[in-house]
Write an enzyme that holds these catalytic residues in place. Sequence first.
Site, short mmCIF file in Angstrom:
data_model
loop_
_atom_site.label_atom_id
_atom_site.label_comp_id
_atom_site.label_asym_id
_atom_site.label_seq_id
_atom_site.Cartn_x
_atom_site.Cartn_y
_atom_site.Cartn_z
N HIS A 121 -12.03 -9.22 41.42
CA HIS A 121 -13.05 -8.35 40.86
C HIS A 121 -14.11 -9.18 40.15
O HIS A 121 -15.22 -9.31 40.63
CB HIS A 121 -12.41 -7.33 39.90
CG HIS A 121 -13.39 -6.42 39.24
ND1 HIS A 121 -13.41 -6.23 37.88
CD2 HIS A 121 -14.37 -5.65 39.75
CE1 HIS A 121 -14.38 -5.38 37.58
NE2 HIS A 121 -14.97 -5.01 38.69
N LEU A 122 -13.74 -9.79 39.03
CA LEU A 122 -14.71 -10.60 38.28
C LEU A 122 -14.17 -11.97 37.88
O LEU A 122 -14.72 -12.62 37.00
CB LEU A 122 -15.18 -9.85 37.03
CG LEU A 122 -16.07 -8.63 37.30
CD1 LEU A 122 -16.39 -7.89 36.01
CD2 LEU A 122 -17.35 -9.03 38.00
N CYS A 140 -8.38 -8.02 32.31
CA CYS A 140 -9.79 -7.76 32.02
C CYS A 140 -10.20 -6.33 32.36
O CYS A 140 -10.80 -5.64 31.54
CB CYS A 140 -10.68 -8.74 32.77
SG CYS A 140 -10.42 -10.45 32.29
N HIS A 141 -9.88 -5.87 33.57
CA HIS A 141 -10.33 -4.55 34.00
C HIS A 141 -9.23 -3.72 34.64
O HIS A 141 -9.50 -2.68 35.23
CB HIS A 141 -11.52 -4.69 34.96
CG HIS A 141 -12.68 -5.37 34.33
ND1 HIS A 141 -12.99 -6.68 34.58
CD2 HIS A 141 -13.58 -4.94 33.42
CE1 HIS A 141 -14.04 -7.03 33.87
NE2 HIS A 141 -14.41 -5.99 33.15
N GLY A 142 -7.98 -4.19 34.57
CA GLY A 142 -6.85 -3.37 34.98
C GLY A 142 -6.48 -3.38 36.45
O GLY A 142 -5.73 -2.52 36.88
#
Length: 176
Positions: A121-122, A140-142
């Site tokens: 993702h990132l 970070c974002h799950g």
Amino acid sequence: MTTASSADHPTRRDFLFVATGAAAAVGGAAALWPFISQMNPDASTIAAGAPIEVDLSPIAEGQDIKVFWRGKPIYISHRTKKQIDEARAVNVASLPDPQSDEARVKSGHEQWLVVIGICTHLGCIPIAHEGNYDGFFCPCHGSQYDSSGRIRQGPAPANLPVPPYQFVSDTKIQIG
């Protein structure tokens, strides 16, 4: 005015000419050497891209280790029979990035999973054995990955990548 005897034997002038030419060639090569050698990559650059060997024998079943190759974290998981069975029971068509477990591991060494530990993702570093699928969880974002490194839930668009690797022996792999 040359005689037949002087043409057969080199003169002092011939010797000085050859000696001066040889000295100039050696001096020129010595002067050019630093310019040519500076174009080669330094040792740290070569080492950063070099393949690494990892001994798998100390990794107990159900455990992972993290090594670094080309500056990236690589997770090596010694999967249990239960993890392998769960990963193979998943309907591949239901996955966001469909890929079978068999395509992500080496044949004959299904218990070993090797993935690059960077979330797709990132770019965060996932945590092993976390989340709903006993795989990897990105804090970070799950994003949640299963025990085969496949994305199952969250914003990540793709599975954790598998680096190029090969088994050197039953207990040793070479990454890169």
